[in-house]
Design an enzyme around this catalytic site. Structure first.
Site, PDB file in Angstrom:
ATOM      1  N   LYS A  34     -50.946  -8.583 -21.957  1.00 43.22           N
ATOM      2  CA  LYS A  34     -50.891  -7.642 -20.846  1.00 43.22           C
ATOM      3  C   LYS A  34     -49.868  -8.104 -19.832  1.00 43.22           C
ATOM      4  O   LYS A  34     -49.744  -9.292 -19.534  1.00 43.22           O
ATOM      5  CB  LYS A  34     -52.264  -7.535 -20.161  1.00 43.22           C
ATOM      6  CG  LYS A  34     -52.457  -6.226 -19.412  1.00 43.22           C
ATOM      7  CD  LYS A  34     -52.645  -5.072 -20.380  1.00 43.22           C
ATOM      8  CE  LYS A  34     -52.929  -3.772 -19.653  1.00 43.22           C
ATOM      9  NZ  LYS A  34     -53.163  -2.663 -20.600  1.00 43.22           N
ATOM     10  N   GLY A  40     -60.928   7.540 -11.928  1.00 40.19           N
ATOM     11  CA  GLY A  40     -59.488   7.374 -12.108  1.00 40.19           C
ATOM     12  C   GLY A  40     -58.851   8.695 -12.512  1.00 40.19           C
ATOM     13  O   GLY A  40     -59.113   9.209 -13.598  1.00 40.19           O
ATOM     14  N   GLY A  67     -55.490   9.370 -12.837  1.00 36.47           N
ATOM     15  CA  GLY A  67     -54.071   9.148 -13.113  1.00 36.47           C
ATOM     16  C   GLY A  67     -53.621   9.709 -14.442  1.00 36.47           C
ATOM     17  O   GLY A  67     -54.019  10.798 -14.858  1.00 36.47           O
ATOM     18  N   VAL A 105     -54.309   9.023 -17.524  1.00 39.00           N
ATOM     19  CA  VAL A 105     -55.333   9.299 -18.534  1.00 39.00           C
ATOM     20  C   VAL A 105     -56.384  10.276 -18.008  1.00 39.00           C
ATOM     21  O   VAL A 105     -56.816  11.191 -18.716  1.00 39.00           O
ATOM     22  CB  VAL A 105     -56.013   7.995 -18.994  1.00 39.00           C
ATOM     23  CG1 VAL A 105     -57.144   8.291 -19.981  1.00 39.00           C
ATOM     24  CG2 VAL A 105     -54.991   7.064 -19.639  1.00 39.00           C
TER      25      VAL A 105
END
Length: 295
Positions: free
Chosen positions: A127, A234, A236, A238
């Site tokens: 990551k 969330g 964003g 996705v």
């Protein structure tokens, strides 16, 4: 200097510390089960990582760079490469401290090892992390050219790792940003189809969440998504397509939240572009969006 002061520094103060000691790149490598720092002055951080029991899991390496021109603090955390190169996106985020910066990379790279293995993909876990609140180029109002410089610098870091980590899109990073990374390295995915890549991974990721929810419902004998109330945390890359997929499945309500007040309106704007949005809204689902900061 002990480990506590170093890991408690803000990303910008840590950048200043590295520059003061003429360090543009550094690393923390697991050698025979012990984390070793590339520079003696940074060994306290390696010792702190070694002693951590929450996010550290015998990670193979943590690689850090200060952008040559941008001054942005960047990193690549590699958890495992025994199944292949560590793979995972690069996150552009705000971190209060070096500890938060390191923890996010370790936590997410470990998760990618498990995700790739569970999916049967012959990749390991890695990551990338960039501290938006360091240097120049990622803060609100930054120019497109300065942002391009940051991601090109990250591409240089990728090339320096010689393929042990392959980067991609993640929170705060776009397909356009991946073009900048690709300009400096071949060790990246999620570049636009026009350049031979697969493009934005967020839409298939959203569909993967739908499939996981359906599998969980089937396993527990609770039917399907039709008529269910769903909370989406969330809004964003996705979360926005996820809301659309949920409506397709006939959910009765979607409650969405995001820490960014601007993003809470993103799904509504996206859905309003669909010809049958009003039909969904009136006949199928109630849609509520709010920001966590307003609670």
């Amino acid at each position: 200097m002990t480990s506590a002061p170093l890991v408690s520094l803000s990303p910008q103060h840590f950048v200043d510390f590295l520059k003061k000691n003429d360090i543009s790149r550094c690393s923390f490598i697991c050698v025979e089960g012990k984390m070793k720092a590339s520079h003696e002055i940074l060994q306290p951080i390696a010792d702190w990582v070694q002693q951590d029991t929450r996010d550290y899991d015998q990670h193979e390496g943590i690689f850090i760079q200060v952008g040559e021109n941008s001054g942005v603090l960047q990193s690549a955390s590699v958890h495992r490469t025994n199944r292949g190169a560590g793979a995972g996106g690069v996150r552009n985020w705000v971190y209060d401290s070096v500890e938060d910066f390191l923890r996010d990379g370790m936590r997410l790279s470990r998760g990618m090892t498990h995700k790739n293995a569970l999916a049967g993909i012959w990749w390991g876990g890695g990551k990338g992390v960039m501290a938006r609140n360091s240097g120049q180029g990622l803060t609100d109002g930054a120019s497109a050219s300065s942002r391009q410089i940051v991601y090109e610098e990250y591409g240089v870091l990728m090339s320096s790792l010689k393929g042990c980590y392959i980067t991609a899109e993640d929170a705060g990073t776009s397909v356009t940003d991946m073009v900048s990374v690709f300009a400096r390295t071949r060790f990246t995915t999620c570049i636009p189809p026009s350049l031979g890549g697969s493009g934005n991974p967020s839409i298939p990721t959203a569909m993967g969440i739908i499939r996981g929810m359906e599998a969980a419902l089937a396993h527990t004998g609770k039917g399907n998504l039709s008529g269910k109330k769903v909370v989406v945390q969330g809004m964003g890359h996705v979360g926005t397509p996820l809301v659309s997929y949920l409506l397709d499945k006939g959910v009765s309500m979607v409650i969405g939240s995001d820490i960014d007040p601007v993003l809470k309106d993103q799904p509504k704007k996206h859905l309003e572009e669909l010809a049958d949005f009003n039909l969904f809204l009136s006949l199928v689902a109630t849609i509520l969006f709010f920001s966590n900061r307003q609670i």
